[in-house]
Design an enzyme around this catalytic site. Structure first.
Site, mmCIF file in Angstrom:
data_model
loop_
_atom_site.group_PDB
_atom_site.id
_atom_site.type_symbol
_atom_site.label_atom_id
_atom_site.label_comp_id
_atom_site.label_asym_id
_atom_site.label_seq_id
_atom_site.Cartn_x
_atom_site.Cartn_y
_atom_site.Cartn_z
ATOM 1 N N GLU A 87 0.987 3.819 1.919
ATOM 2 C CA GLU A 87 1.517 4.177 3.235
ATOM 3 C C GLU A 87 2.723 3.312 3.611
ATOM 4 O O GLU A 87 3.731 3.825 4.099
ATOM 5 C CB GLU A 87 0.433 4.023 4.319
ATOM 6 C CG GLU A 87 -0.719 4.994 4.180
ATOM 7 C CD GLU A 87 -1.863 4.446 3.335
ATOM 8 O OE1 GLU A 87 -2.975 4.998 3.440
ATOM 9 O OE2 GLU A 87 -1.667 3.476 2.555
ATOM 10 N N HIS A 143 0.857 -1.185 0.000
ATOM 11 C CA HIS A 143 0.000 0.000 0.000
ATOM 12 C C HIS A 143 0.894 1.236 0.000
ATOM 13 O O HIS A 143 2.058 1.176 0.409
ATOM 14 C CB HIS A 143 -0.888 0.019 1.242
ATOM 15 C CG HIS A 143 -1.937 -1.045 1.252
ATOM 16 N ND1 HIS A 143 -2.999 -1.008 2.131
ATOM 17 C CD2 HIS A 143 -2.098 -2.178 0.518
ATOM 18 C CE1 HIS A 143 -3.773 -2.059 1.928
ATOM 19 N NE2 HIS A 143 -3.240 -2.794 0.961
ATOM 20 N N CYS A 166 -2.130 -0.213 7.564
ATOM 21 C CA CYS A 166 -1.342 1.008 7.393
ATOM 22 C C CYS A 166 -1.380 1.886 8.641
ATOM 23 O O CYS A 166 -0.372 2.497 9.004
ATOM 24 C CB CYS A 166 -1.813 1.761 6.158
ATOM 25 S SG CYS A 166 -1.470 0.862 4.623
#
Length: 150
Positions: A48, A46, A79
Site C-alpha cells: 500500500e 508495504h 497503511c
C-alpha cells in the site's frame, strides 16, 4: 483486484511476501505493485505504501481523492493511516488482517472499520472481495518455502 493479485504473485516469485495493491482513479490504473520490504530492506515498504508513493509521483500530488486502492489483504494500521492521509476515497481488500496474522505476520489486528470509526475517517471500506483468490496467495507463498515474514 485481479491486477493486485497478479502483482502479489509476481512479488512472491521475486522473494517478497504475499501482498499486492492496485490504485485506480476514474477507472484508470495509476499504480500497481507488490510489497518490496525484503527487496529494499525497508519495513515500511508495504504494498500500500509503495503504491501510494508511486501514485503520488505519477499524479504529481499528495491528494489522492477519488482514488480506489485494491489490496489483497486488509491494510495494516500504518497503511490505513497512509490511505487516510492521502485522502484515498475507497479501500477494497481481499483477505482480512487476521489471515496474515495466522501465518505469523506481526500484524496489529485492528480492523479497518474500527480505525475508521475511532479516527472519524471518511474512507469507504469494502472487504472480502475475491477472498478465496487472495487467500490462495498465502498458500502459494507458503508453498515457496519462504520464511521471510515481518
Amino acid at each position: 483486484m485481479r491486477l493486485a493479485i497478479d502483482k502479489a504473485r509476481q512479488g512472491i516469485k521475486n522473494g517478497q511476501t504475499p501482498f499486492g495493491v492496485c490504485i485506480s482513479k476514474d477507472e484508470e490504473v495509476v499504480s500497481c505493485v507488490h510489497n518490496i520490504v525484503w527487496e529494499n530492506m525497508d519495513i515500511t515498504a508495504h504494498a500500500e505504501i509503495h503504491a501510494i508513493r508511486e501514485a503520488c509521483k505519477k499524479l504529481n500530488t499528495v491528494d489522492l481523492s477519488g482514488c480506489v486502492i485494491y489490496s489483497t489483504c486488509e491494510p495494516c494500521p500504518m497503511c490505513f493511516s497512509a490511505c487516510h492521509w492521502a485522502k484515498i476515497s475507497t479501500i477494497v481488500y481481499g483477505t482480512q488482517i487476521e489471515d496474515a496474522r495466522k501465518l505469523g505476520f506481526s500484524e496489529l489486528t485492528i480492523p479497518n472499520e474500527k480505525m475508521k470509526q475511532l479516527g472519524g475517517s471518511p474512507i469507504e471500506i469494502i472487504g472480502n472481495i475475491l477472498y478465496a483468490e487472495c487467500l490462495e496467495l498465502f498458500r502459494f507463498w507458503s508453498a515457496q518455502g519462504s520464511k521471510k515474514i515481518y
